[in-house]
Design a protein around this motif. Structure first.
Motif, mmCIF file in Angstrom:
data_model
loop_
_atom_site.group_PDB
_atom_site.id
_atom_site.type_symbol
_atom_site.label_atom_id
_atom_site.label_comp_id
_atom_site.label_asym_id
_atom_site.label_seq_id
_atom_site.Cartn_x
_atom_site.Cartn_y
_atom_site.Cartn_z
ATOM 1 N N LEU A 92 0.800 -1.223 0.000
ATOM 2 C CA LEU A 92 0.000 0.000 0.000
ATOM 3 C C LEU A 92 0.839 1.283 0.000
ATOM 4 N N LYS A 93 2.156 1.160 -0.019
ATOM 5 C CA LYS A 93 3.008 2.353 -0.065
ATOM 6 C C LYS A 93 2.764 3.185 -1.316
ATOM 7 N N ILE A 94 2.190 2.569 -2.329
ATOM 8 C CA ILE A 94 1.894 3.270 -3.568
ATOM 9 C C ILE A 94 0.992 4.480 -3.344
ATOM 10 N N PHE A 95 0.163 4.454 -2.298
ATOM 11 C CA PHE A 95 -0.739 5.581 -2.038
ATOM 12 C C PHE A 95 0.036 6.860 -1.749
ATOM 13 N N GLU A 96 1.064 6.778 -0.920
ATOM 14 C CA GLU A 96 1.854 7.974 -0.633
ATOM 15 C C GLU A 96 2.579 8.462 -1.876
ATOM 16 N N ALA A 97 3.040 7.534 -2.700
ATOM 17 C CA ALA A 97 3.697 7.922 -3.948
ATOM 18 C C ALA A 97 2.730 8.650 -4.876
ATOM 19 N N GLU A 98 1.499 8.172 -4.943
ATOM 20 C CA GLU A 98 0.524 8.786 -5.847
ATOM 21 C C GLU A 98 0.077 10.156 -5.359
ATOM 22 N N VAL A 99 -0.129 10.305 -4.053
ATOM 23 C CA VAL A 99 -0.564 11.606 -3.561
ATOM 24 C C VAL A 99 0.551 12.642 -3.719
ATOM 25 N N ALA A 100 1.799 12.183 -3.771
ATOM 26 C CA ALA A 100 2.932 13.096 -3.966
ATOM 27 C C ALA A 100 2.992 13.641 -5.388
ATOM 28 N N GLU A 103 0.731 18.268 -8.224
ATOM 29 C CA GLU A 103 1.391 19.560 -8.040
ATOM 30 C C GLU A 103 0.465 20.573 -7.365
ATOM 31 N N ARG A 104 -0.829 20.492 -7.654
ATOM 32 C CA ARG A 104 -1.772 21.429 -7.044
ATOM 33 C C ARG A 104 -1.792 21.263 -5.529
ATOM 34 N N LEU A 105 -1.808 20.000 -5.094
ATOM 35 C CA LEU A 105 -1.842 19.728 -3.660
ATOM 36 C C LEU A 105 -0.563 20.230 -2.989
ATOM 37 N N ALA A 106 0.577 19.959 -3.585
ATOM 38 C CA ALA A 106 1.840 20.404 -3.009
ATOM 39 C C ALA A 106 1.875 21.926 -2.894
ATOM 40 N N ARG A 107 1.365 22.623 -3.914
ATOM 41 C CA ARG A 107 1.402 24.088 -3.914
ATOM 42 C C ARG A 107 0.518 24.665 -2.795
ATOM 43 N N ILE A 108 -0.705 24.149 -2.663
ATOM 44 C CA ILE A 108 -1.607 24.718 -1.661
ATOM 45 C C ILE A 108 -1.156 24.353 -0.256
ATOM 46 N N LEU A 109 -0.624 23.139 -0.052
ATOM 47 C CA LEU A 109 -0.121 22.772 1.274
ATOM 48 C C LEU A 109 1.070 23.636 1.668
ATOM 49 N N ARG A 110 1.865 23.998 0.690
ATOM 50 C CA ARG A 110 2.998 24.883 0.970
ATOM 51 C C ARG A 110 2.500 26.234 1.492
ATOM 52 N N ARG A 373 12.187 13.958 6.122
ATOM 53 C CA ARG A 373 12.522 15.167 5.376
ATOM 54 C C ARG A 373 11.264 15.957 5.040
ATOM 55 N N PRO A 374 11.410 17.267 4.807
ATOM 56 C CA PRO A 374 10.257 18.032 4.318
ATOM 57 C C PRO A 374 9.649 17.376 3.077
ATOM 58 N N PHE A 375 8.328 17.449 2.978
ATOM 59 C CA PHE A 375 7.600 16.733 1.931
ATOM 60 C C PHE A 375 8.033 17.163 0.536
ATOM 61 N N LEU A 376 8.283 18.450 0.347
ATOM 62 C CA LEU A 376 8.654 18.919 -0.990
ATOM 63 C C LEU A 376 9.989 18.327 -1.428
ATOM 64 N N GLU A 377 10.868 18.020 -0.478
ATOM 65 C CA GLU A 377 12.126 17.350 -0.821
ATOM 66 C C GLU A 377 11.900 15.866 -1.097
ATOM 67 N N ALA A 378 10.968 15.274 -0.364
ATOM 68 C CA ALA A 378 10.747 13.834 -0.474
ATOM 69 C C ALA A 378 9.865 13.445 -1.653
ATOM 70 N N ARG A 379 9.194 14.403 -2.283
ATOM 71 C CA ARG A 379 8.248 14.078 -3.351
ATOM 72 C C ARG A 379 8.901 13.263 -4.468
ATOM 73 N N ASP A 381 11.470 11.239 -4.384
ATOM 74 C CA ASP A 381 11.724 9.854 -3.984
ATOM 75 C C ASP A 381 10.422 9.053 -3.918
ATOM 76 N N LEU A 382 9.359 9.672 -3.393
ATOM 77 C CA LEU A 382 8.077 9.000 -3.334
ATOM 78 C C LEU A 382 7.569 8.659 -4.733
ATOM 79 N N ALA A 383 7.769 9.580 -5.664
ATOM 80 C CA ALA A 383 7.283 9.362 -7.029
ATOM 81 C C ALA A 383 7.993 8.186 -7.702
ATOM 82 N N ARG A 384 9.197 7.880 -7.279
ATOM 83 C CA ARG A 384 9.938 6.762 -7.870
ATOM 84 C C ARG A 384 9.281 5.420 -7.557
ATOM 85 N N ARG A 385 8.418 5.382 -6.530
ATOM 86 C CA ARG A 385 7.757 4.123 -6.162
ATOM 87 C C ARG A 385 6.681 3.732 -7.181
ATOM 88 N N ARG A 386 6.214 4.683 -7.950
ATOM 89 C CA ARG A 386 5.077 4.363 -8.825
ATOM 90 C C ARG A 386 5.485 3.500 -10.002
#
Length: 386
Positions: A92-100, A103-110, A373-379, A381-386
């Motif tokens: 189920l780790k794929i879920f975190e990779a997909e939510v990463a 770009e819209r979500l990352a921008r508004i969370l920032r 790490r901060p999420f914007l840095e980790a995005r 690496d997370l995307a590589r899981r997909r």
């Protein structure tokens, strides 16, 4: 000449610019809704083949491990399945990779949480399960992570001078109710203040609570009541929040029928995310959605939730550390094994749970910021899981 044609580049640049402008405008609209009403809907975070892949991942996991999740977190009364700690589960780790990827979500969370915000240790999946009115917080023994923060004691219950306990304090103890603020502080610092310990502490400072829940729905709820219900504005101050909880809590003396309290039923589409302030009073679906027979063949109602927080001590104590240990207790039957129900579900309000949390805090004191790490840095690496 061997040079590649360049005729389309200005057009492509203009298109990218137009998309960026549209994104900035949408972000401002979403931010306004988040601050005023406490939530907004971000459409199609998951879609197409990606959405189908995530649905299939949940179905496979429940087929193989569903028995382990049927009774977690009061499953006997709420039905369906509860799957905590999906960041620990390879399938189920794929879920975190997909939510990463969004770009819209990352921008508004920032904009909401700051440049160095983090994905906290509360990534969970709820399937065909009743949801009651609540806010996303640590309860029972896990509230001790919040009361261990030095600024909580300094603001609410200083060692000298008048005490000013949290406005909604109701200590997590079965002892006689406190007679005054001194007793309330003593009980709260020993057992936790019960609700909203950090909700409005440290406002305007580096300690301010900023935790955002992102709930992504895998099925379409445009024509049914399987989506999220929220009490808009209930995140804004303790007075409104407390009144809303009192009216909606069936155990409150001030309880009123649900229809008498204004709430929004969000008719989300498949793959949409509801992004909301964790203090917002909300609930999942009603009884008719719950699957007590746990039939994998029937249509399911699935939501994956993620918590993001400002990079500060509140995010660590009020969420990451407490949620991590809650997941440990759910999966590890040796923790408080003698104080579990017939299905093996732990009692988070039992003395053993308080002792276990105190031991965890003594063994590994709070650092002041969440792990990772901060999420914007980790995005990336997370995307590589997909």
């Amino acid at each position: 000449s061997g040079q590649r044609p360049r005729g389309r580049r200005p057009q492509q640049t203009m298109m990218r610019y137009a998309l960026l402008v549209a994104l900035v405008r949408a972000s401002s609209h979403w931010l306004d809704a988040y601050e005023q009403r406490g939530y907004f809907v971000l459409p199609r975070v998951f879609s197409g083949a990606r959405l189908m892949h995530l649905r299939a991942a949940v179905a496979r996991y429940l087929r193989d491990h569903g028995k382990d999740h049927e009774y977690m977190m009061r499953g006997e009364k709420l039905g369906g399945w509860f799957v905590p700690g999906i960041e620990r589960i390879d399938q189920l780790k794929i879920f975190e990779a997909e939510v990463a990827r969004d770009e819209r979500l990352a921008r508004i969370l920032r904009r909401i949480l700051g440049d160095d915000f983090k994905l906290l240790e509360r990534s969970e999946i709820y399937v065909s399960r009743i949801g009651n009115w609540h806010s996303d917080d640590l309860y029972d023994a896990f509230d001790l992570y919040a009361t261990s923060l030095p600024y909580v004691a300094e603001e609410w219950c200083p060692p000298t001078g008048p005490k000013r306990p949290p406005p909604l304090a109701k200590p997590n103890t079965r002892a006689a109710p406190p007679k005054d603020d001194d007793e309330l502080c003593a009980q709260g610092m020993e057992y936790g203040f019960g609700k909203a310990t950090t909700f409005w502490a440290g406002e305007g400072t580096a300690h301010e609570r900023r935790v955002t829940t992102v709930a992504v729905y895998l099925e379409d709820h445009a024509d049914n009541e399987g989506g999220l219900s929220v009490a808009p504005g209930s995140h804004r101050n303790a007075s409104v929040h407390g009144d809303t909880v009192a009216r909606l809590d069936p155990w409150s003396p001030s309880h009123r029928p649900e229809a008498e309290t204004p709430f929004d039923l969000i008719r989300s589409g498949a793959g949409d995310a509801v992004v909301f302030d964790s203090r917002l009073v909300h609930r999942g679906p009603r009884d008719d959605v719950a699957d007590f027979k746990r039939e994998l063949s029937r249509s399911r109602r699935t939501v994956a939730t993620f918590s993001f927080g400002r990079n500060n001590a509140v995010s660590e104590a009020a969420f990451s550390r407490g949620m991590r240990f809650r997941t440990d207790m759910l999966f590890n039957g040796s923790i408080c094994g003698a104080q579990r129900d017939k299905n093996g579900d732990p009692d988070f309000g039992a003395p053993c749970a308080f002792d276990a949390v105190r031991e965890d805090l003594a063994r590994r004191p709070l650092r002041g910021v969440p792990d990772g790490r901060p999420f914007l840095e980790a995005r990336r690496d997370l995307a590589r899981r997909r």
